[in-house]
Motif scaffolding. Sequence first.
Motif, PDB file in Angstrom:
ATOM      1  N   GLU A  47      47.740  54.082  42.687  1.00  4.24           N
ATOM      2  CA  GLU A  47      48.916  53.231  42.528  1.00  4.24           C
ATOM      3  C   GLU A  47      49.201  52.430  43.794  1.00  4.24           C
ATOM      4  O   GLU A  47      49.547  51.244  43.740  1.00  4.24           O
ATOM      5  CB  GLU A  47      50.144  54.081  42.160  1.00  4.24           C
ATOM      6  CG  GLU A  47      50.032  54.812  40.828  1.00  4.24           C
ATOM      7  CD  GLU A  47      49.993  53.861  39.643  1.00  4.24           C
ATOM      8  OE1 GLU A  47      50.365  52.688  39.802  1.00  4.24           O
ATOM      9  OE2 GLU A  47      49.572  54.304  38.559  1.00  4.24           O
ATOM     10  N   ALA A  50      46.580  49.605  44.291  1.00  4.27           N
ATOM     11  CA  ALA A  50      46.838  48.514  43.338  1.00  4.27           C
ATOM     12  C   ALA A  50      47.988  47.629  43.813  1.00  4.27           C
ATOM     13  O   ALA A  50      47.904  46.396  43.748  1.00  4.27           O
ATOM     14  CB  ALA A  50      47.138  49.086  41.956  1.00  4.27           C
ATOM     15  N   SER A  54      48.034  43.484  45.288  1.00  3.45           N
ATOM     16  CA  SER A  54      48.647  42.663  44.238  1.00  3.45           C
ATOM     17  C   SER A  54      48.663  41.188  44.616  1.00  3.45           C
ATOM     18  O   SER A  54      48.528  40.311  43.750  1.00  3.45           O
ATOM     19  CB  SER A  54      50.073  43.147  43.947  1.00  3.45           C
ATOM     20  OG  SER A  54      50.900  43.000  45.088  1.00  3.45           O
ATOM     21  N   LEU A  60      49.043  44.136  37.048  1.00  4.08           N
ATOM     22  CA  LEU A  60      48.856  45.371  36.293  1.00  4.08           C
ATOM     23  C   LEU A  60      48.918  45.122  34.787  1.00  4.08           C
ATOM     24  O   LEU A  60      49.739  44.342  34.305  1.00  4.08           O
ATOM     25  CB  LEU A  60      49.946  46.389  36.653  1.00  4.08           C
ATOM     26  CG  LEU A  60      49.716  47.307  37.850  1.00  4.08           C
ATOM     27  CD1 LEU A  60      50.887  48.277  37.971  1.00  4.08           C
ATOM     28  CD2 LEU A  60      48.407  48.079  37.750  1.00  4.08           C
ATOM     29  N   THR A  62      49.666  47.336  31.495  1.00  2.00           N
ATOM     30  CA  THR A  62      50.234  48.647  31.192  1.00  2.00           C
ATOM     31  C   THR A  62      50.537  48.847  29.712  1.00  2.00           C
ATOM     32  O   THR A  62      50.917  49.938  29.308  1.00  2.00           O
ATOM     33  CB  THR A  62      51.553  48.852  31.975  1.00  2.00           C
ATOM     34  OG1 THR A  62      52.489  47.828  31.601  1.00  2.00           O
ATOM     35  CG2 THR A  62      51.306  48.785  33.477  1.00  2.00           C
ATOM     36  N   VAL A  91      44.705  52.963  36.108  1.00  2.00           N
ATOM     37  CA  VAL A  91      45.138  51.743  36.802  1.00  2.00           C
ATOM     38  C   VAL A  91      44.158  50.629  36.440  1.00  2.00           C
ATOM     39  O   VAL A  91      43.000  50.641  36.844  1.00  2.00           O
ATOM     40  CB  VAL A  91      45.172  51.937  38.328  1.00  2.00           C
ATOM     41  CG1 VAL A  91      45.543  50.622  39.017  1.00  2.00           C
ATOM     42  CG2 VAL A  91      46.170  53.020  38.710  1.00  2.00           C
ATOM     43  N   GLY A  93      43.987  46.308  36.050  1.00  2.00           N
ATOM     44  CA  GLY A  93      44.671  45.046  36.330  1.00  2.00           C
ATOM     45  C   GLY A  93      43.794  43.866  36.006  1.00  2.00           C
ATOM     46  O   GLY A  93      42.586  43.992  35.778  1.00  2.00           O
ATOM     47  N   ARG A 248      55.592  52.844  40.506  1.00  2.00           N
ATOM     48  CA  ARG A 248      55.303  51.445  40.189  1.00  2.00           C
ATOM     49  C   ARG A 248      56.547  50.568  40.287  1.00  2.00           C
ATOM     50  O   ARG A 248      56.505  49.460  40.824  1.00  2.00           O
ATOM     51  CB  ARG A 248      54.702  51.340  38.790  1.00  2.00           C
ATOM     52  CG  ARG A 248      53.253  51.774  38.706  1.00  2.00           C
ATOM     53  CD  ARG A 248      52.714  51.713  37.296  1.00  2.00           C
ATOM     54  NE  ARG A 248      51.284  52.032  37.273  1.00  2.00           N
ATOM     55  CZ  ARG A 248      50.542  52.091  36.179  1.00  2.00           C
ATOM     56  NH1 ARG A 248      51.097  51.850  34.988  1.00  2.00           N
ATOM     57  NH2 ARG A 248      49.260  52.380  36.251  1.00  2.00           N
TER      58      ARG A 248
END
Length: 414
Positions: A47, A50, A54, A60, A62, A91, A93, A248
């Motif tokens: 997490e 990630a 970003s 992400l 989800t 995870v 993305g 998150r």
Amino acid sequence: MHLYRLFHGKLGAEDSVRSVSSVEKTITMARRAVISSGGLKGYLLEEVVASLISKAGYRLLTDPQDDPHDLSLMGNGLQVRGRGGYHQADVLGELSWAPAFGNPIRLFIEAKWRGEGRAKVGIPEVRHAVGILQDVNQVLVTVGPRTGAMKVGSNSEDITSGGRCYCYTYRYALCSTLGFTSGAQAYALAHQVALLDLSHEDYDELRGAIDAVGDSLQGYIEGLDDDGPVDSPTTRNSLLRRIRATLRQELWHVPFEDYDHRFLSMLGPLITATREISELFVGVSATGFVILFKADHPDRMIRHMRADADPETSVHFRTHEDGSSRWEIRVSSDRAEPCKLFFVLPDAMLRALDDKQESGPRAAMNLKEQHFSRVTVYRITDEKSMICSLKLNRDWLANARLQLESRNRRKPPS
């Protein structure tokens, strides 16, 4: 032997009770271990990584609504459809930019937590990543089923697409807190799996925060025994979802449905350590491998990226006792004060990258010129998209070669 005697009626009553109690205790401990301390810390690291990348344009995914064609939600979380089955994506993305002459890119991030004294991440973990990539990257839908009879005289040239006419290329980034074996490095290079080594001192504080927070969460989970059956898969998955959602929401600053404020105090030290790093920069070398950079001054690096002309660099490294090389790229331009970017490339990876199979200072110089002559760094935000090339300073390189030749001439013959 105790179990054999128990099941064949050869134990006394007291021995039977003791053995049954021991077996139940073992089973309970095994069930608890499904959320192991190392596994939980790996989830936290995923997490964090990630969120730190970003601003390289990593968004992400989800919810299946992000892509009903490829994504599905099951009991253990988000799943990606492959040719032969579904694959769990803790995870996942999507990059907000697409490469020219290629498909849009989606990236799995998986982290392996290894404490001191444990083994490095090896070939099995990389092989697992390669297997997933091979399966999900074979899902192509370009022509849909025919909706009615074809006209007389029509042929394959008359078929129009009724399905999804584009696809994603999935990539995999494997993180480790203790590095990778030489076999894992070679296997990953061959199959284009990015290896992110977070074992060096630049990440000491982050690893320390994950270690402490992971132990705290593990103690909390084990302490829930008094309130109900923690060892049921539903409960375990629910706990993990709430921990992830809380982390998150704090790191991405967007609401998540399973946010649970009760975990906030426990996650606090990790949130603070992540915010202190601010962001990690993602770069691609001139020869195409991915590098994760930690800047000593992220704000300066951003100003360099905004300069009218691409900044210039010099490349340096030192070798650690474990064989890994801590590399340093010094960035300069007329837009900001110089800054440094740190990263690790293990020796086994360097040998695999070195076509000439040389060793010593000359080989290191050739590596710098071949792989770091131009490093492309991406930074994508809502306000501004920047793609910057860090160019190796040719004057610095020529001077470094002259110094190397001068030292070699001064060496007495062996």
